[in-house]
Design a protein around this motif. Sequence first.
Motif, PDB file in Angstrom:
ATOM      1  N   HIS A   1      72.295 108.052  55.514  1.00  0.00           N
ATOM      2  CA  HIS A   1      71.907 109.135  56.430  1.00  0.00           C
ATOM      3  C   HIS A   1      70.812 110.054  55.885  1.00  0.00           C
ATOM      4  O   HIS A   1      71.046 111.256  55.697  1.00  0.00           O
TER       5      HIS A   1
ATOM      6  N   GLU B   1      80.795 104.006  49.531  1.00  0.00           N
ATOM      7  CA  GLU B   1      79.827 105.085  49.675  1.00  0.00           C
ATOM      8  C   GLU B   1      80.038 106.045  48.506  1.00  0.00           C
ATOM      9  O   GLU B   1      81.107 106.640  48.362  1.00  0.00           O
TER      10      GLU B   1
ATOM     11  N   HIS C   1      74.234 110.741  49.380  1.00  0.00           N
ATOM     12  CA  HIS C   1      75.159 109.605  49.433  1.00  0.00           C
ATOM     13  C   HIS C   1      74.410 108.280  49.314  1.00  0.00           C
ATOM     14  O   HIS C   1      73.340 108.113  49.892  1.00  0.00           O
TER      15      HIS C   1
ATOM     16  N   HIS D   1      78.786 100.479  57.488  1.00  0.00           N
ATOM     17  CA  HIS D   1      79.094 101.869  57.154  1.00  0.00           C
ATOM     18  C   HIS D   1      80.265 102.367  58.016  1.00  0.00           C
ATOM     19  O   HIS D   1      80.086 103.062  59.002  1.00  0.00           O
TER      20      HIS D   1
ATOM     21  N   ASP E   1      78.495 104.653  60.511  1.00  0.00           N
ATOM     22  CA  ASP E   1      79.182 105.717  59.753  1.00  0.00           C
ATOM     23  C   ASP E   1      80.413 106.188  60.526  1.00  0.00           C
ATOM     24  O   ASP E   1      80.615 107.377  60.748  1.00  0.00           O
TER      25      ASP E   1
ATOM     26  N   HIS F   1      84.492 106.243  50.846  1.00  0.00           N
ATOM     27  CA  HIS F   1      83.993 107.051  49.734  1.00  0.00           C
ATOM     28  C   HIS F   1      84.733 106.641  48.468  1.00  0.00           C
ATOM     29  O   HIS F   1      85.941 106.423  48.492  1.00  0.00           O
TER      30      HIS F   1
HETATM   31 ZN    ZN Z   1      77.897 109.969  53.804  1.00  0.00          ZN
END
Ligand code: ZN
Length: 579
Positions: free
Chosen positions: A153, A111, A118, A56, A235, A88
């Motif tokens: 998340h 993502e 998400h 991520h 992330d 994304h």
């Molecule tokens: Zn996200």
Amino acid sequence: VRTLVAAAGVAGLLAVLALATLPPKPRPTGPAAPDPARSLDGTPREPLHVAAGAIHVHTVRSDGTGTADEVAAAAARAGLAFVVFTDHGDGTRDPLPPQYRSGVLCVDALEISTEGGHLVALGLARTPYRLAGEPRDVLEDVHRFGGFGVAAHPDSSKGELAWRDWSLPIDGVEWFNLDTEWRDEGPGRLLLALLHQGVRPAPALGALVRPDRPVLARWDRLARTRRVVGLAAVDAHARIGADAAPGGSLRLRVPSYEASFRTARVAVELAAPFSGDAWRDMNTLLAALRRARSYGWIEAFAPAGRVEFTGHRPDGTAIGIGEFAGHGLEGVRLRAAAAAPPDAEIRLICDGMVVASGPAPGPVLRVIPAPPPEACRAEVRIRRGNGFEPWLVTNHIYGRAGDPSPAQTTSAASATMPIEGAGVADWVVEHDASSEAHVETRTADGASEVRLRYRLAAGARRGQYAALAGSFSVPGDAAAIHLTAAADRPMRLSLQLRQPDGGGGGRRWRRSIYVDAIPRAIVVPIADLRPADPGQDDRPSLARVHAVLVVVDTTNTPPGQGGLVAVRDVTFGRAAGAR
Ligand SMILES: [Zn+2]
Ligand SMILES: [Zn+2]
């Protein structure tokens, strides 16, 4: 006073900027590489190779600040073997081919922003249409196109980002997400952490990690029903400021990628080390992740040395992390051991309950009695402050023999029978001012087929649509919409019911359906329709519904696309057995 506060704010910001540019301190590397053919207690075993990496990660391909090469270089400095990019996107861009950069295996994933949070999708090639809309449809498409989906998340306090629908057959869940941890903190603590970040980046971020992990209990519940991979995600964006300053005028490249990579890690267990061939190694990595042959830990608390979690059946054969025991866990001897910081506690957790625990390095042992649990995992907790917190979390060992494929889980047969004479006769087209739509009705094989030729206006997505609209009255006992549909390419249509009340064009309820060149019979239970407008949560009143719509819109179809959609046998069904 206000001026003073502002001045202090600017001074603080400058300090952050200055510190953020400092090179991070070199850190002593972890323990020496263990012998893959020996257990922690020295006994020989099947060789197991462990590769640790980061999952991520955002790059400049979405809202990160680093290029793939820069991210890989940071990963190399942090000692990682692999990085999974998750920019994304909606699936319609070619993924980066797998590649070794700075000696780090770089794998591209995605993502996806769904209407329900998400979803990180791994193992997907480019998709033929936009993956977007309702989470159930996006997940179904991720499975359709060969990928697997991880709920991103789930503990985020930002409701629109966190994954919410736990009834869907997700394949994985992030039990840790660094970005959530520190973004959820108040500005004071964040500023303090950033001030520390140039000096001791990873521990400063680690100080923001919250002690509670409600997602672990949820994950244990899910694991009782199917294999759900637990991941510790970084992330990483190497960016703050965009939230506070729209347009990204204030962007600090902190926390740095390297600091993030020193904060949380995922290790996969492999039968053989990576070969150096990026395509082959990507497939090996994705297969290991998909099969939950992994564990993760919060590196900011302490680097992980060696971790072992295995089961042994009564006949002595071994079961590894992520594997299915086959005939239940009764009589299986679980064993967990970990090279961990002093004071660490190892726990064996079955179906959410602690069944054994002991001090590290263990081993902690437990022979599973009857009635056996469904899924067990190991967790190492370390002392922080006054209590213990999860530091390292393995995936589960499962008692059952395997899981049905996601496709089998999602296509539960709906038991409705078409209602005689409830078909739709009159079709017209509807479209926005700049898009085109034409209707043709043809009779083929005794059935009349309705065709929509459409072209959505090019340019930005601004609500373009083209639709077939059929008028009728719905039988009061209708429980489903039945139709046969096809299109000149794989795409998603929105099937809708419309009531004339409400402002503008009436109120609509919708469900998206997948179509391609092969005509397929589709049954959509009316109970599955959801309001098309946000803020509603009621059901359509069948006595008032006057139109069924088959809609091509920009949720899944790009502006500028034109093509053909064909539907026939549009009718309603009542519950089987009902009269
Ligand atoms: Zn996200
Ligand atoms: Zn993200």
